[in-house]
Design a protein around this motif. Structure first.
Motif, mmCIF file in Angstrom:
data_model
loop_
_atom_site.group_PDB
_atom_site.id
_atom_site.type_symbol
_atom_site.label_atom_id
_atom_site.label_comp_id
_atom_site.label_asym_id
_atom_site.label_seq_id
_atom_site.Cartn_x
_atom_site.Cartn_y
_atom_site.Cartn_z
ATOM 1 N N THR A 276 0.834 -1.202 0.000
ATOM 2 C CA THR A 276 0.000 0.000 0.000
ATOM 3 C C THR A 276 0.868 1.252 0.000
ATOM 4 O OG1 THR A 276 -0.120 -0.001 2.427
ATOM 5 C CG2 THR A 276 -1.882 -1.136 1.223
ATOM 6 N N TYR A 277 0.316 2.302 -0.573
ATOM 7 C CA TYR A 277 0.941 3.627 -0.583
ATOM 8 C C TYR A 277 -0.113 4.639 -0.156
ATOM 9 C CZ TYR A 277 1.426 8.154 -2.943
ATOM 10 O OH TYR A 277 1.399 9.492 -3.238
ATOM 11 N N SER A 278 0.278 5.605 0.666
ATOM 12 C CA SER A 278 -0.646 6.662 1.068
ATOM 13 C C SER A 278 0.139 7.926 1.395
ATOM 14 C CB SER A 278 -1.472 6.234 2.286
ATOM 15 O OG SER A 278 -0.616 5.945 3.383
ATOM 16 N N GLU A 279 -0.515 9.066 1.201
ATOM 17 C CA GLU A 279 0.197 10.325 1.419
ATOM 18 C C GLU A 279 -0.786 11.491 1.503
ATOM 19 O OE1 GLU A 279 3.890 12.786 -0.673
ATOM 20 O OE2 GLU A 279 2.928 11.131 -1.740
ATOM 21 N N LEU A 280 -0.582 12.343 2.487
ATOM 22 C CA LEU A 280 -1.216 13.657 2.579
ATOM 23 C C LEU A 280 -0.094 14.676 2.715
ATOM 24 C CD1 LEU A 280 -4.080 12.937 5.158
ATOM 25 C CD2 LEU A 280 -4.332 13.190 2.685
ATOM 26 N N ALA A 281 -0.113 15.731 1.911
ATOM 27 C CA ALA A 281 1.012 16.677 1.912
ATOM 28 C C ALA A 281 0.514 18.083 1.633
ATOM 29 C CB ALA A 281 2.051 16.271 0.863
ATOM 30 N N GLY A 282 1.238 19.049 2.180
ATOM 31 C CA GLY A 282 0.901 20.443 1.935
ATOM 32 C C GLY A 282 2.043 21.355 2.319
ATOM 33 N N THR A 283 2.001 22.582 1.826
ATOM 34 C CA THR A 283 3.036 23.569 2.103
ATOM 35 C C THR A 283 2.446 24.795 2.776
ATOM 36 O OG1 THR A 283 2.797 24.532 -0.107
ATOM 37 C CG2 THR A 283 4.475 22.827 0.183
ATOM 38 N N LEU A 284 3.296 25.501 3.507
ATOM 39 C CA LEU A 284 2.953 26.754 4.176
ATOM 40 C C LEU A 284 4.031 27.784 3.883
ATOM 41 C CD1 LEU A 284 1.879 25.408 7.690
ATOM 42 C CD2 LEU A 284 0.368 26.523 6.039
ATOM 43 N N LEU A 285 3.697 29.037 4.118
ATOM 44 C CA LEU A 285 4.666 30.131 4.056
ATOM 45 C C LEU A 285 5.414 30.149 2.725
ATOM 46 C CD1 LEU A 285 6.103 29.828 7.680
ATOM 47 C CD2 LEU A 285 4.193 31.238 6.875
ATOM 48 N N SER A 286 4.639 30.228 1.660
ATOM 49 C CA SER A 286 5.189 30.312 0.300
ATOM 50 C C SER A 286 6.087 29.136 -0.042
ATOM 51 C CB SER A 286 5.962 31.629 0.113
ATOM 52 O OG SER A 286 5.129 32.740 0.338
ATOM 53 N N GLY A 287 5.756 27.980 0.500
ATOM 54 C CA GLY A 287 6.508 26.779 0.186
ATOM 55 C C GLY A 287 7.715 26.536 1.060
ATOM 56 N N ALA A 288 7.978 27.418 2.047
ATOM 57 C CA ALA A 288 9.148 27.242 2.912
ATOM 58 C C ALA A 288 8.980 26.081 3.881
ATOM 59 C CB ALA A 288 9.427 28.526 3.683
ATOM 60 N N VAL A 289 7.748 25.689 4.166
ATOM 61 C CA VAL A 289 7.465 24.595 5.095
ATOM 62 C C VAL A 289 6.673 23.526 4.354
ATOM 63 C CG1 VAL A 289 6.361 23.909 7.254
ATOM 64 C CG2 VAL A 289 7.453 26.160 7.067
ATOM 65 N N LEU A 290 7.164 22.306 4.399
ATOM 66 C CA LEU A 290 6.480 21.162 3.803
ATOM 67 C C LEU A 290 6.089 20.194 4.909
ATOM 68 C CD1 LEU A 290 5.629 19.312 1.392
ATOM 69 C CD2 LEU A 290 7.977 18.418 1.427
ATOM 70 N N LEU A 319 4.976 4.150 7.708
ATOM 71 C CA LEU A 319 4.082 5.285 7.896
ATOM 72 C C LEU A 319 4.753 6.294 8.812
ATOM 73 C CD1 LEU A 319 1.256 6.541 7.438
ATOM 74 C CD2 LEU A 319 0.529 5.386 9.527
ATOM 75 N N GLY A 320 4.905 7.523 8.337
ATOM 76 C CA GLY A 320 5.588 8.524 9.137
ATOM 77 C C GLY A 320 5.110 9.925 8.816
ATOM 78 N N PHE A 321 5.455 10.836 9.699
ATOM 79 C CA PHE A 321 5.147 12.256 9.537
ATOM 80 C C PHE A 321 6.450 12.999 9.266
ATOM 81 C CE2 PHE A 321 4.788 16.487 11.650
ATOM 82 C CZ PHE A 321 3.960 17.065 10.699
ATOM 83 N N ASP A 322 6.516 13.706 8.148
ATOM 84 C CA ASP A 322 7.713 14.422 7.727
ATOM 85 C C ASP A 322 7.487 15.926 7.830
ATOM 86 O OD1 ASP A 322 9.587 12.310 5.871
ATOM 87 O OD2 ASP A 322 7.477 11.797 6.113
ATOM 88 N N LEU A 323 8.516 16.614 8.281
ATOM 89 C CA LEU A 323 8.517 18.070 8.331
ATOM 90 C C LEU A 323 9.809 18.569 7.711
ATOM 91 C CD1 LEU A 323 7.584 20.899 9.377
ATOM 92 C CD2 LEU A 323 8.761 20.340 11.529
ATOM 93 N N SER A 324 9.692 19.500 6.778
ATOM 94 C CA SER A 324 10.875 20.085 6.151
ATOM 95 C C SER A 324 10.708 21.595 6.122
ATOM 96 C CB SER A 324 11.050 19.548 4.726
ATOM 97 O OG SER A 324 12.245 20.013 4.158
ATOM 98 N N ILE A 325 11.718 22.293 6.623
ATOM 99 C CA ILE A 325 11.693 23.763 6.689
ATOM 100 C C ILE A 325 12.908 24.287 5.935
ATOM 101 C CG2 ILE A 325 11.650 25.766 8.209
ATOM 102 C CD1 ILE A 325 10.694 23.873 10.460
ATOM 103 N N GLN A 326 12.672 25.079 4.890
ATOM 104 C CA GLN A 326 13.770 25.658 4.116
ATOM 105 C C GLN A 326 13.528 27.162 3.959
ATOM 106 O OE1 GLN A 326 14.720 23.723 0.401
ATOM 107 N NE2 GLN A 326 16.757 24.642 0.343
#
Length: 644
Positions: A276-290, A319-326
């Motif tokens: 199985t594959y699953s994903e929910l994703a979104g960005t904030l602050l003009s794409g600086a936060v994923l 299954l995991g929660f990812d946070l990326s800040i650039q």
């Protein structure tokens, strides 16, 4: 009031953990849902799978200086890949190492394939897409697609002194259906299911002691662990060594006897499986936060694609929660926290009793233009419980463990890449599992670390031509951990850096090294060819001369500084398997479709060396010689993949 306090304090630990999980995922879902109403316009934020050939193009483009430095947190989102490809296409055509015409065509083709702008049925590309706008003006897109990943492989063994000469066939056939889409400008979703039929026979190799043979200690009060002996199997016989990846989730079923009481851990017969594959994703602050949550393959910290020592592209998904800040182009802060999956060797319940682990990793990357890329961070495998700090990206896992008790398996890592755009890159990486500074530390098994050095050089005149050479060394017991008693569980639990039986870090077992050299280039439009040589040396896990610490399941006992058995002398302290792999292949992206055909053939020559005097694991270095058994085989693999 006191009655309420007393009741709160009496809530079982498991109940508190469940409440915490519900609250955490509700907060994550709410945060992602709010992204739907952001006014920022963006492309889809679903991930591009790690087996997509676009990652090869991006690595080459970065090395040539066609784009800025790329963060080493994958998978990339589709919007990030498209943005980077547009930057590459607009690169200075008059530059010293400007793209050739055929290279520009490959970049443009990748962008067109991933943009997926057409609506309606796209039969050759394998999807049907709908775009609409709600009454409130919210843009909605949905893409329904069908995928395929199949390969047939065979190994012709001319000589094999242990398992016999002959032909070994194998195959994987994985059709899939998936749905991807956007809700609003910043929120994306994806899910899919794969059904597989496969056959990848292995041979029984022998027994492995998780402690060295003869160990009589009582480390952490776990005397019973001394009696644990594992069955060890060969690599799948029909496939190139170290190339086969298990695609199934959980278990597989023998096609001749499909029922829940007769399942298999490995497709040693023709078997059925699912994934199985699953994903929910979104960005904030003009794409600086994923932000994203899902079950998919990841790679953190690889200075070349598939080379990470920390969380490798070859690891099984979880299954995991990812946070990326650039916030700046030169700084990226990222983390992942997820739940690891057990390997059902002893059955669903018995295996689950000893494997109840979560996993967290945090990484900081600092990039100076296209010249310097430095990353560092920490990772931890921890038995499931309420441990909020491990989930925060700014908390060092090893240092924090010293505040709460030594019940987890932590590691520190760092990687440095130096690059001269248009010429090439050189990098080094280290993963430190455990070390105790003392005399002769590098001769002691208790120095648990892995390291890697590599160079990737551009070859002028030929399109996309490059040579990559690397050396990787995994010390004994690195990534492993003794089963340990914790305050939260009534039985000892496993804590190795494992997920579904496969390493989370580099794909080699402990007490191994690897020399790899690879040359590749674009021979014809859309056709890449490559040639590769690989030498893997690994301490024997079975037999009278098996070397302690050569398995992910090995356990390091007590008296680590004084017990002579816990001294290491690579190649000189027991038997070692030597595997030489020479292969050449090609892959062809078929025009105007999402299909990729690939083929590979080559020779494998393997043998065993053993010490000629003394005994294994006796704390001394001894001379060694080739003792056999020998094996020589010819392999051929053919496959077809529908890129998502």
């Amino acid at each position: 009031m006191f009655a309420h306090v007393g009741r709160a304090l009496s809530i079982p630990v498991w109940e508190k953990y469940r409440i915490f999980l519900v609250m955490k995922y509700l907060l994550i879902f709410t945060a992602l849902l709010l992204l739907c109403f952001q006014s920022i316009h963006a492309q889809t934020n679903v991930s591009v799978p790690l087996n997509d050939p676009v990652y090869r193009l991006l690595d080459l483009a970065e090395m040539r200086g066609f784009c800025g430095p790329l963060p080493r947190v994958k998978p990339y989102t589709r919007s990030f890949v498209l943005k980077t490809l547009r930057q590459i296409e607009n690169t200075d055509a008059d530059g010293r190492f400007a793209p050739q015409i055929s290279e520009r065509e490959m970049f443009s083709s990748a962008r067109e394939r991933l943009a997926k702008e057409e609506t309606g049925l796209q039969a050759l590309k394998g999807y049907y897409q709908i775009r609409a706008k709600t009454e409130g003006g919210l843009d909605i897109a949905a893409q329904i697609g069908f995928g395929l990943d199949m390969q047939a492989s065979g190994g012709l063994y001319f000589t094999d002194e242990k398992y016999g000469a002959g032909f070994e066939p194998g195959f994987d056939f994985w059709p899939s259906i998936f749905v991807l889409g956007d809700i609003g400008g910043n929120f994306s979703y994806g899910f899919g299911i794969y059904g597989g039929i496969m056959y990848a026979n292995r041979e029984y190799a022998g027994k492995n002691y998780i402690y060295y043979d003869g160990y009589d200690g009582d480390y952490y009060g776990k005397a019973d662990n001394r009696e644990i002996i594992r069955d060890v199997y060969t690599q799948p016989r029909a496939f190139f060594p170290y190339s086969y990846r298990q695609r199934w989730d959980g278990i597989v079923w023998n096609i001749n006897n499909i029922n829940n009481s007769d399942f298999l851990v490995w497709p040693e017969n023709i078997s059925l499986g699912y994934s199985t594959y699953s994903e929910l994703a979104g960005t904030l602050l003009s794409g600086a936060v994923l932000l994203r949550i899902g079950r998919f393959e990841r790679e953190y910290g690889g200075m070349a694609h598939g080379y990470s020592m920390n969380l490798n592209a070859n690891a099984q998904p979880f299954l995991g929660f990812d946070l990326s800040i650039q916030p700046f182009s030169w700084l990226n802060i990222s983390s992942v926290t997820g739940i690891l999956e057990f390997n059902s060797i002893k059955g669903e319940k018995a295996s689950g009793y000893s494997f109840q682990n979560a996993y967290s990793l945090s990484q900081i990357e600092i990039m100076y233009k296209n010249y310097i890329h430095f990353g560092f961070g920490s990772a931890v495998v921890w038995p499931k419980r309420f441990e909020f700090a491990y989930m925060l990206p700014f908390v060092d896992k090893h240092l924090y463990q010293m505040n709460i008790g030594d019940f987890d398996n932590t590691g520190e890592f760092a990687q440095l890449k130096l690059q001269l755009p248009g010429i090439g890159t050189v990098w080094g990486a280290v993963f430190l599992d455990e070390i105790n500074p003392e005399a002769h530390i590098f001769e002691l098994d208790r120095a648990l670390f892995a390291y890697q050095a590599g160079i990737h050089v551009n070859v002028p005149f030929l399109p996309f031509a490059s040579v990559l050479v690397s050396y990787t060394k995994i010390e004994p017991y690195c990534y492993s951990h003794p089963m340990i008693d914790t305050p939260w569980y009534s039985r000892p639990v496993e804590e190795a850096f494992l997920n579904h039986g496969s390493p989370l870090g580099y794909y080699l077992q402990p007490n191994s090294d690897e020399i790899k050299a690879r040359f590749s280039f674009l021979a014809l439009p859309r056709i890449f060819v490559h040639a590769q040589y690989q030498l893997v040396r690994h301490g024997a896990e079975t037999g009278e001369s098996q070397v302690d610490g050569s398995s992910m399941y090995s356990e390091l006992g007590d008296n680590r500084s004084s017990d002579p058995h816990y001294r290491k002398f690579f190649l000189h302290d027991g038997a070692y398997e030597w595997t030489h792999i020479a292969r050449a292949g090609m892959d062809w992206e078929i025009r105007n479709t999402s299909l990729q055909f690939f083929a590979e053939t080559g020779m494998v020559f393997s043998y065993l060396t053993d010490i000629t005097e003394g005994g294994p694991n006796d704390g001394k270095a001894h001379p060694f010689a080739v003792t056999g058994p020998h094996s020589t085989a010819l392999f051929l693999t053919l496959g077809l993949r529908a890129l998502r």
